[in-house]
Design a protein around this motif. Sequence first.
Motif, mmCIF file in Angstrom:
data_model
loop_
_atom_site.group_PDB
_atom_site.id
_atom_site.type_symbol
_atom_site.label_atom_id
_atom_site.label_comp_id
_atom_site.label_asym_id
_atom_site.label_seq_id
_atom_site.Cartn_x
_atom_site.Cartn_y
_atom_site.Cartn_z
ATOM 1 N N PRO A 1 3.179 12.608 -8.197
ATOM 2 C CA PRO A 1 2.897 13.571 -9.271
ATOM 3 C C PRO A 1 2.226 14.857 -8.785
ATOM 4 O O PRO A 1 2.228 15.864 -9.497
ATOM 5 N N GLU A 2 1.667 14.809 -7.582
ATOM 6 C CA GLU A 2 1.031 16.008 -7.010
ATOM 7 C C GLU A 2 2.008 16.801 -6.156
ATOM 8 O O GLU A 2 1.613 17.750 -5.468
ATOM 9 N N GLY A 3 3.279 16.390 -6.162
ATOM 10 C CA GLY A 3 4.279 17.087 -5.358
ATOM 11 C C GLY A 3 4.218 16.732 -3.887
ATOM 12 O O GLY A 3 4.654 17.513 -3.043
ATOM 13 N N LEU A 4 3.701 15.541 -3.588
ATOM 14 C CA LEU A 4 3.534 15.110 -2.208
ATOM 15 C C LEU A 4 4.400 13.878 -1.952
ATOM 16 O O LEU A 4 4.374 12.915 -2.723
ATOM 17 N N GLU A 5 5.156 13.918 -0.872
ATOM 18 C CA GLU A 5 6.066 12.831 -0.520
ATOM 19 C C GLU A 5 5.596 12.175 0.770
ATOM 20 O O GLU A 5 5.439 12.851 1.800
ATOM 21 N N LEU A 6 5.356 10.886 0.738
ATOM 22 C CA LEU A 6 4.773 10.172 1.859
ATOM 23 C C LEU A 6 5.863 9.561 2.741
ATOM 24 O O LEU A 6 6.721 8.820 2.266
ATOM 25 N N THR A 7 5.802 9.853 4.050
ATOM 26 C CA THR A 7 6.786 9.358 5.010
ATOM 27 C C THR A 7 6.089 8.593 6.123
ATOM 28 O O THR A 7 5.277 9.177 6.854
ATOM 29 N N PRO A 8 6.362 7.295 6.282
ATOM 30 C CA PRO A 8 5.764 6.543 7.400
ATOM 31 C C PRO A 8 6.324 7.035 8.734
ATOM 32 O O PRO A 8 7.535 7.230 8.872
ATOM 33 N N GLN B 1 0.830 -1.209 0.000
ATOM 34 C CA GLN B 1 0.000 0.000 0.000
ATOM 35 C C GLN B 1 0.863 1.257 0.000
ATOM 36 O O GLN B 1 0.567 2.224 -0.717
ATOM 37 N N LEU B 2 1.929 1.248 0.791
ATOM 38 C CA LEU B 2 2.817 2.401 0.858
ATOM 39 C C LEU B 2 3.403 2.714 -0.518
ATOM 40 O O LEU B 2 3.439 3.882 -0.940
ATOM 41 N N ASP B 3 3.836 1.697 -1.234
ATOM 42 C CA ASP B 3 4.431 1.898 -2.542
ATOM 43 C C ASP B 3 3.432 2.507 -3.526
ATOM 44 O O ASP B 3 3.755 3.463 -4.254
ATOM 45 N N ILE B 4 2.215 1.980 -3.531
ATOM 46 C CA ILE B 4 1.196 2.473 -4.473
ATOM 47 C C ILE B 4 0.760 3.889 -4.095
ATOM 48 O O ILE B 4 0.557 4.749 -4.971
ATOM 49 N N LEU B 5 0.630 4.165 -2.807
ATOM 50 C CA LEU B 5 0.252 5.519 -2.389
ATOM 51 C C LEU B 5 1.361 6.519 -2.706
ATOM 52 O O LEU B 5 1.088 7.642 -3.142
ATOM 53 N N ARG B 6 2.601 6.123 -2.497
ATOM 54 C CA ARG B 6 3.707 7.018 -2.836
ATOM 55 C C ARG B 6 3.691 7.372 -4.315
ATOM 56 O O ARG B 6 3.884 8.536 -4.694
ATOM 57 N N LYS B 7 3.469 6.380 -5.162
ATOM 58 C CA LYS B 7 3.427 6.626 -6.607
ATOM 59 C C LYS B 7 2.243 7.507 -6.979
ATOM 60 O O LYS B 7 2.321 8.287 -7.934
ATOM 61 N N GLY B 8 1.151 7.397 -6.236
ATOM 62 C CA GLY B 8 -0.019 8.214 -6.522
ATOM 63 C C GLY B 8 0.118 9.647 -6.053
ATOM 64 O O GLY B 8 -0.401 10.577 -6.684
#
Length: 305
Positions: A50-57, A40-47
């Motif tokens: 492109p919006e300029g958002l970086e996901l950090t657990p 899930q983390l990988d797919i959410l990061r890829k999603g």
Amino acid sequence: QAQVRRMGTGQMREIALLTAGNLVSGAPDRRSDAYLFDIQLDILRKGLAPEGLELTPVRWADPAMDWTRFAAVLVNCAWDYQDRHEEFLATLDRIAGLGVPVFNDPKTVRWNIRKTYLREFEAKGIAVIPTLWPEAPSADDIAEAMRVFGADDVVLKRQVGGGARAQVRYNRANMPAPGPVMDRSGMIQPFVPAIASEGEYSFLFVDGEFSHVLLKRPKSGDYRIQEAYGGTSVTVEPTPADRAAAQAVLDVMDAPPLYARVDMVRGQDGGLMLMELEVLEPYLYPVQGPQIGAMLGKALARKLG
């Protein structure tokens, strides 16, 4: 990655994804199903990228975390909140109090964390499974539920909980000994045969927009649909009536949450009944609906402006 960072304002905005302590990479007690979090983390990061958002657990219980470094906080992977839910809710309030947007917002999470919210949906005309709500469940409550429901087969669940944890099914041949049967607030429902024969439907939505639906089936001889108990999931195409039943659940809310999973099971009349609305920590089944990552990225970017 460098190209993505030049998009928008020219700098990625960091988003915290709240996690259980036993989900983070390298945790000595890492959960056996943590690979689902990784997917899930990988797919959410890829999603989100492109919006300029970086996901950090981030561990939600990390006392040293500086929450102000984040542009927003996503709640939905805090899978260990059940036994510390007041501490968890206090953490969300504290983050929001710092001016950091929290999704879904603390008020919605607090409302959703205790399954008594189902009574509100029932009052608004949504079909739900009949339920008794004992604060200190006992063997007498099990017998009373069978009498009230006219059923010889009932299920006891926690009011605050998930993943079928501590759930017990009782029938006339398997009645509890006299006295307490649960150490916290509970809920008792008649067993719904369709959960074993057809399965449970999970409808995924982002900001009120439908993404995909799963049919989750238990293994033979069981009724629990979770993968930990041998359950399996397949993507299905919902009928118009079934999709409308799921959409109706969100439509009676004041505003659509950023992410939601509507879990439903078929009743004896052929229509779907609400089992649970998950706006706290639902698994999003992103492999079966990978577009949900991009949908979440776009919706979050809209909300952040």
